[in-house]
Design a protein around this motif. Structure first.
Motif, PDB file in Angstrom:
ATOM      1  N   LYS A   1       0.709  -1.337  -0.117  1.00  0.00           N
ATOM      2  CA  LYS A   1       0.095  -0.158   0.078  1.00  0.00           C
ATOM      3  C   LYS A   1       0.870   1.303  -0.031  1.00  0.00           C
ATOM      4  CE  LYS A   1      -3.896  -2.119   2.089  1.00  0.00           C
ATOM      5  NZ  LYS A   1      -4.902  -2.174   3.039  1.00  0.00           N
ATOM      6  N   ASN A   2       2.170   1.220   0.311  1.00  0.00           N
ATOM      7  CA  ASN A   2       2.922   2.191   0.195  1.00  0.00           C
ATOM      8  C   ASN A   2       3.692   2.670  -1.146  1.00  0.00           C
ATOM      9  OD1 ASN A   2       2.727   2.944   3.046  1.00  0.00           O
ATOM     10  ND2 ASN A   2       3.823   1.181   3.351  1.00  0.00           N
ATOM     11  N   LYS A   3       3.645   1.525  -2.075  1.00  0.00           N
ATOM     12  CA  LYS A   3       4.105   1.883  -3.531  1.00  0.00           C
ATOM     13  C   LYS A   3       3.296   3.055  -4.103  1.00  0.00           C
ATOM     14  CE  LYS A   3       6.914  -2.376  -4.252  1.00  0.00           C
ATOM     15  NZ  LYS A   3       7.084  -3.057  -5.365  1.00  0.00           N
ATOM     16  N   ILE A   4       3.768   3.253  -5.434  1.00  0.00           N
ATOM     17  CA  ILE A   4       3.142   4.378  -6.021  1.00  0.00           C
ATOM     18  C   ILE A   4       2.692   3.536  -7.401  1.00  0.00           C
ATOM     19  CG2 ILE A   4       3.440   6.342  -7.682  1.00  0.00           C
ATOM     20  CD1 ILE A   4       5.651   7.006  -6.224  1.00  0.00           C
ATOM     21  N   TYR A   5       1.331   3.853  -7.576  1.00  0.00           N
ATOM     22  CA  TYR A   5       0.528   2.924  -8.401  1.00  0.00           C
ATOM     23  C   TYR A   5      -0.194   3.786  -9.661  1.00  0.00           C
ATOM     24  CZ  TYR A   5       0.775  -1.177  -5.355  1.00  0.00           C
ATOM     25  OH  TYR A   5       1.096  -2.018  -4.600  1.00  0.00           O
ATOM     26  N   TYR A   6       0.358   3.542 -10.826  1.00  0.00           N
ATOM     27  CA  TYR A   6      -0.274   4.252 -11.966  1.00  0.00           C
ATOM     28  C   TYR A   6      -1.103   3.294 -12.764  1.00  0.00           C
ATOM     29  CZ  TYR A   6       3.661   7.767 -11.661  1.00  0.00           C
ATOM     30  OH  TYR A   6       4.496   8.573 -10.998  1.00  0.00           O
ATOM     31  N   LEU A   7      -2.346   3.714 -13.118  1.00  0.00           N
ATOM     32  CA  LEU A   7      -3.443   2.627 -13.383  1.00  0.00           C
ATOM     33  C   LEU A   7      -3.839   3.389 -14.815  1.00  0.00           C
ATOM     34  CD1 LEU A   7      -3.658   2.370 -10.328  1.00  0.00           C
ATOM     35  CD2 LEU A   7      -5.687   1.576 -10.778  1.00  0.00           C
ATOM     36  N   TYR A   8      -4.101   2.319 -15.802  1.00  0.00           N
ATOM     37  CA  TYR A   8      -4.926   2.917 -16.884  1.00  0.00           C
ATOM     38  C   TYR A   8      -5.718   1.771 -17.613  1.00  0.00           C
ATOM     39  CZ  TYR A   8      -1.464   0.004 -19.742  1.00  0.00           C
ATOM     40  OH  TYR A   8      -0.840  -0.994 -20.249  1.00  0.00           O
ATOM     41  N   CYS A   9      -6.748   2.086 -18.446  1.00  0.00           N
ATOM     42  CA  CYS A   9      -7.337   1.088 -19.070  1.00  0.00           C
ATOM     43  C   CYS A   9      -7.511   1.409 -20.429  1.00  0.00           C
ATOM     44  CB  CYS A   9      -8.778   0.904 -18.333  1.00  0.00           C
ATOM     45  SG  CYS A   9      -9.695   2.394 -18.408  1.00  0.00           S
ATOM     46  N   ALA A  10      -8.616   1.228 -21.154  1.00  0.00           N
ATOM     47  CA  ALA A  10      -9.035   1.622 -22.484  1.00  0.00           C
ATOM     48  C   ALA A  10      -9.517   3.086 -22.568  1.00  0.00           C
ATOM     49  CB  ALA A  10     -10.177   0.688 -23.119  1.00  0.00           C
ATOM     50  N   SER A  11      -9.978   3.649 -21.669  1.00  0.00           N
ATOM     51  CA  SER A  11     -10.597   5.039 -21.737  1.00  0.00           C
ATOM     52  C   SER A  11     -10.427   5.830 -20.490  1.00  0.00           C
ATOM     53  CB  SER A  11     -11.941   5.110 -22.019  1.00  0.00           C
ATOM     54  OG  SER A  11     -12.888   4.507 -20.725  1.00  0.00           O
ATOM     55  N   GLY A  12      -9.827   5.070 -19.226  1.00  0.00           N
ATOM     56  CA  GLY A  12      -9.680   5.937 -18.063  1.00  0.00           C
ATOM     57  C   GLY A  12     -10.999   5.715 -17.098  1.00  0.00           C
ATOM     58  N   ASN A  13     -12.092   5.150 -17.559  1.00  0.00           N
ATOM     59  CA  ASN A  13     -13.022   4.712 -16.833  1.00  0.00           C
ATOM     60  C   ASN A  13     -12.725   3.520 -15.574  1.00  0.00           C
ATOM     61  OD1 ASN A  13     -15.740   4.964 -15.767  1.00  0.00           O
ATOM     62  ND2 ASN A  13     -16.461   3.023 -17.066  1.00  0.00           N
ATOM     63  N   ARG A  14     -12.518   2.458 -16.113  1.00  0.00           N
ATOM     64  CA  ARG A  14     -12.119   1.232 -15.391  1.00  0.00           C
ATOM     65  C   ARG A  14     -11.100   1.605 -14.355  1.00  0.00           C
ATOM     66  NH1 ARG A  14     -11.482  -3.518 -19.718  1.00  0.00           N
ATOM     67  NH2 ARG A  14     -11.362  -1.629 -20.994  1.00  0.00           N
ATOM     68  N   SER A  15     -10.011   2.122 -15.179  1.00  0.00           N
ATOM     69  CA  SER A  15      -8.996   2.536 -14.176  1.00  0.00           C
ATOM     70  C   SER A  15      -9.214   3.702 -12.896  1.00  0.00           C
ATOM     71  CB  SER A  15      -7.821   3.090 -15.010  1.00  0.00           C
ATOM     72  OG  SER A  15      -8.159   4.272 -15.818  1.00  0.00           O
ATOM     73  N   GLY A  16     -10.214   4.489 -13.176  1.00  0.00           N
ATOM     74  CA  GLY A  16     -10.773   5.145 -12.109  1.00  0.00           C
ATOM     75  C   GLY A  16     -11.444   4.507 -11.202  1.00  0.00           C
ATOM     76  N   LYS A  17     -12.350   3.603 -11.600  1.00  0.00           N
ATOM     77  CA  LYS A  17     -12.882   2.708 -10.533  1.00  0.00           C
ATOM     78  C   LYS A  17     -11.957   1.806  -9.764  1.00  0.00           C
ATOM     79  CE  LYS A  17     -17.176   2.444 -13.412  1.00  0.00           C
ATOM     80  NZ  LYS A  17     -18.216   1.664 -14.151  1.00  0.00           N
ATOM     81  N   ALA A  18     -11.058   1.283 -10.551  1.00  0.00           N
ATOM     82  CA  ALA A  18     -10.116   0.467  -9.722  1.00  0.00           C
ATOM     83  C   ALA A  18      -9.270   1.510  -8.710  1.00  0.00           C
ATOM     84  CB  ALA A  18      -8.943  -0.087 -10.773  1.00  0.00           C
ATOM     85  N   ALA A  19      -8.867   2.542  -9.221  1.00  0.00           N
ATOM     86  CA  ALA A  19      -8.217   3.535  -8.162  1.00  0.00           C
ATOM     87  C   ALA A  19      -8.999   3.902  -7.067  1.00  0.00           C
ATOM     88  CB  ALA A  19      -7.929   5.027  -9.083  1.00  0.00           C
ATOM     89  N   GLU A  20     -10.134   4.179  -7.305  1.00  0.00           N
ATOM     90  CA  GLU A  20     -11.281   4.334  -6.138  1.00  0.00           C
ATOM     91  C   GLU A  20     -11.105   3.145  -5.283  1.00  0.00           C
ATOM     92  OE1 GLU A  20     -12.531   7.176  -5.048  1.00  0.00           O
ATOM     93  OE2 GLU A  20     -11.695   8.327  -6.691  1.00  0.00           O
ATOM     94  N   LEU A  21     -11.439   2.081  -5.667  1.00  0.00           N
ATOM     95  CA  LEU A  21     -11.341   0.624  -4.942  1.00  0.00           C
ATOM     96  C   LEU A  21      -9.981   0.763  -4.080  1.00  0.00           C
ATOM     97  CD1 LEU A  21     -12.932  -1.844  -4.366  1.00  0.00           C
ATOM     98  CD2 LEU A  21     -11.990  -3.038  -6.147  1.00  0.00           C
TER      99      LEU A  21
END
Length: 128
Positions: A82-102
């Protein structure tokens, strides 16, 4: 007088306790250009949250696949630092936004949503 003093002490105690609560992390949004300009450290993790089929058709160099829709994402993230830095992406930014909130809700501290794969590719990020 005694009840007023007791009420005052309880109020001060409760206010002191709420002031010590830990602040939750915020999910930060980065444009493809902003992400490209950042230098990823060895403590950073690049996550492609698209399906394995989408990932196989092309992904950013160095990305790991963690399928948000597949139903295992929440289980997989329990094993992540939980202390690492995470960069998330998907096809449009929608799934990565939901995953980031989770991830935020789970207590991860450094989370970036960098948007969609095609925009990242068009910005000149290396792909595999």
């Amino acid at each position: 007088m005694r009840s007023i003093l007791a009420s005052l002490l309880i109020s001060v105690f409760l206010l002191g306790c709420t002031g010590q609560q830990q602040k939750t992390a915020e999910v930060k949004q980065l444009s493809p250009t902003e992400f490209k300009d950042q230098r990823m450290s060895t403590k950073a993790v690049l996550l492609d949250v698209r399906t394995p089929e989408e990932f196989a058709m092309g992904h950013l160099e160095g990305a790991s696949n963690a399928d948000y829709r597949g139903g295992e994402f929440a289980l997989e993230m329990k094993n992540w630092d939980k202390n690492k830095i995470y960069y998330l992406y998907c096809a449009s930014g929608n799934r990565s936004g939901k995953a980031a909130e989770l991830m935020k809700e789970a207590g991860f501290k450094h989370i970036y949503n960098v948007g969609g794969f095609n925009a990242l590719k068009e910005a000149g990020l290396p792909t595999e």
